[in-house]
Design an enzyme around this catalytic site. Structure first.
Site, PDB file in Angstrom:
ATOM      1  N   ARG A  32       0.798  -1.215   0.000  1.00 18.45           N
ATOM      2  CA  ARG A  32       0.000   0.000   0.000  1.00 18.45           C
ATOM      3  C   ARG A  32       0.832   1.267   0.000  1.00 18.45           C
ATOM      4  NH1 ARG A  32      -1.402   0.559   6.246  1.00 18.45           N
ATOM      5  NH2 ARG A  32       0.508  -0.356   7.026  1.00 18.45           N
ATOM      6  N   THR A  33       0.326   2.257  -0.612  1.00 20.08           N
ATOM      7  CA  THR A  33       0.859   3.602  -0.477  1.00 20.08           C
ATOM      8  C   THR A  33      -0.299   4.448  -0.006  1.00 20.08           C
ATOM      9  OG1 THR A  33       2.265   3.208  -2.376  1.00 20.08           O
ATOM     10  CG2 THR A  33       2.029   5.466  -1.669  1.00 20.08           C
ATOM     11  N   GLN A  34      -0.051   5.303   0.943  1.00 14.42           N
ATOM     12  CA  GLN A  34      -1.175   6.063   1.476  1.00 14.42           C
ATOM     13  C   GLN A  34      -1.370   7.345   0.696  1.00 14.42           C
ATOM     14  OE1 GLN A  34       0.757   7.247   4.862  1.00 14.42           O
ATOM     15  NE2 GLN A  34       1.488   5.221   5.353  1.00 14.42           N
TER      16      GLN A  34
END
Lengths: 255, 237
Positions: A32-34
């Site tokens: 994930r990348t926020q």
């Protein structure tokens, strides 16, 4: 009283560690990348004769809304360093907790030694880079500055782990608007007054041209003797130019 | 046109909302509207978005109804145990930081903005804003939810430090009412909760008791009442 309350929070966690761990910490998602939500804009740092000067405004933007106007984005780290952050404020708050723990353990050694800005910078570089490698970055650009044993240190780390040291540093918009000013006007032997004036010139420029800038700034100073973060204050701005009065005369509809 | 009108009643329940927390000299006042919508349908027109965590700490919930409810349930659970262990009421700061822990560590999954407000003997009345992402900020007043967009200017002008309890309550009610007037996702009644050293008071302001703003007209039972009034004017040729 503040420390007692923190210890109380810790004790809540330790009694139900396993259960709370799964709720209060997240080890789930494999990739994930926020997205940043509440963000701070530029931070500028310069070396001067006696140490380091750092400046940042107190804005916390929520997308295009300037939602918070009293966010302290420059903080003390141990006896010898200052940290300034731009980017996601919640991640900065988490970084401050990591640094609290780092300094606590450093103090517990009780060996007369204390972490300086170079060590703090290195620690943060490792933290930021390792998070980047897990595709789960701390969404910040950090400026670390300080003085230890007469040596002045000023460095930066980005959310992808890029780090370097220089005589003057800026994050975000500051790179484009403040660095050129600093390249022209910075000198090794700047006095405190001269340094503050240059930083204010940069901050005023950012106020004119950075949409997320807020007119409430703090300037922090760190020297061998100690550090201070100024009270919040505002800069005067200048709009009374002839060219601003009627800019579209002769070209109606232009801007 | 028609496919929007029926709306998606199976859409996640979201409290497009207006929530407010305000400090005054002596305590805090929390305020909220009462509309919970799923898409365009109002699933609950009388929700209570001001939720109790302990005797002295309450929260205002906005965003996803499910997410905010589950966060408040966990924090209530943790605070209950903390209070037993501590032997005295939990402080507002501890409650707020527990909310932050959940919001921050689950930031990729949660979509909820929370305002924590309460009174404790160490710091008095305190308000903490915890927006999306899990930033925690202690503030003299906080606003949140979709309706809050319409209140930034209002509070910039109307907020004053050191208000009395009644002034603060009037401000909160007025603000929520203004937001309801412009935000489609906010509506219903205005609920307030006042917390101070003496305890907690709940208040309820039904929609028809709120002031009328621009371009809003007085409510009547029927047109017939208007026609039968001494000035029969409304029916034009």
């Amino acid at each position: 009283m503040g420390n007692v309350i923190t210890l109380m929070e810790e004790s809540v966690l330790s009694t139900h560690k396993a259960e709370m761990d799964t709720l209060l910490t997240s080890k789930g998602d494999s990739q994930r990348t926020q997205y940043p939500y509440v963000t701070g804009t530029s931070v500028i740092g310069i070396k001067y004769k006696d140490g380091i000067l750092m400046a940042a405004d107190m804005g916390g933007s929520y997308g295009s809304t300037i939602r918070y106007k009293s966010v302290e984005r420059i903080k003390q780290v141990g006896k010898h360093s200052l940290i300034g952050a731009s980017g996601e404020i919640s991640d900065f708050q988490e970084i401050l907790k990591y640094l609290d723990e780092l300094i606590l353990h450093d103090n517990m050694w009780d060996d007369g030694n204390s972490l300086g800005p170079k060590e703090v910078h290195n620690y943060l570089t490792r933290v930021m880079y390792n998070r980047r490698n897990k595709f789960d970055p701390l969404w910040n650009s950090l400026v670390i500055g300080g003085v230890k044993n007469g040596h002045k240190y000023l460095g930066s780390v980005s959310m992808i782990g890029v780090n370097f040291e220089d005589d003057h540093i800026a994050t975000g918009f500051g790179n484009h608007l403040a660095r050129p000013i600093l390249r022209e006007e910075w000198r090794e032997d700047l006095s405190f007054e001269e340094g503050v004036k240059i930083l204010e010139k940069c901050m005023r420029n950012l106020l004119y041209r950075d949409r997320s800038a807020v007119n409430k700034i703090q300037i922090a100073k760190i020297t061998e003797e100690g550090l201070t973060v100024s009270q919040p204050y505002s800069l005067k701005t200048f709009w009374n130019f002839a060219a601003f009065q009627n800019p579209t005369v002769g070209a109606e509809g232009s801007w | 046109m028609d496919r929007d009108a029926t709306a998606d009643v199976n859409a996640p329940h979201s409290m497009g909302t207006t929530i407010i927390g305000v400090t005054y000299n002596g305590g805090v006042i929390l305020g909220a509207d009462s509309r919970t919508s799923t898409g365009l349908y109002v699933a609950n027109r009388a929700s209570d978005k001001i939720t109790q965590l302990t005797d002295n700490v309450y929260i205002c919930r906005s965003g996803s109804a499910a997410d905010s409810q589950i966060v408040s349930d966990y924090v209530r659970y943790f605070l209950h145990q903390h209070t037993i262990q501590l032997g005295q009421p939990a402080t507002v700061k501890v409650a707020a930081n527990l909310v932050r822990l959940l919001s921050y560590n689950n930031k990729n999954m949660l979509q909820t903005g929370i305002i924590v407000g309460g009174w404790d003997k160490y710091e008095g009345g305190k308000i903490y804003g915890i927006p999306l992402g899990g930033t925690i900020l202690e503030q003299p007043f906080a606003i949140g939810g979709s309706g809050s967009s319409y209140l930034y200017g209002f509070f910039d002008q109307a907020w004053k430090e050191g208000m009395t309890k009644d002034e603060a309550e009037q401000l909160v009610v007025k603000a929520v009412s203004l937001a309801i007037a412009r935000d489609g996702a906010s509506g219903g009644v205005v609920r307030t909760v006042t917390i101070n050293s003496e305890g907690v008071t709940r208040n309820f302001y039904p929609g028809d008791t709120l002031p009328l703003w621009h371009d809003e007209v007085e409510a009547h039972d029927s047109l017939l009442d208007i026609l039968n009034a001494s000035n029969p004017e409304p029916m034009s040729t």
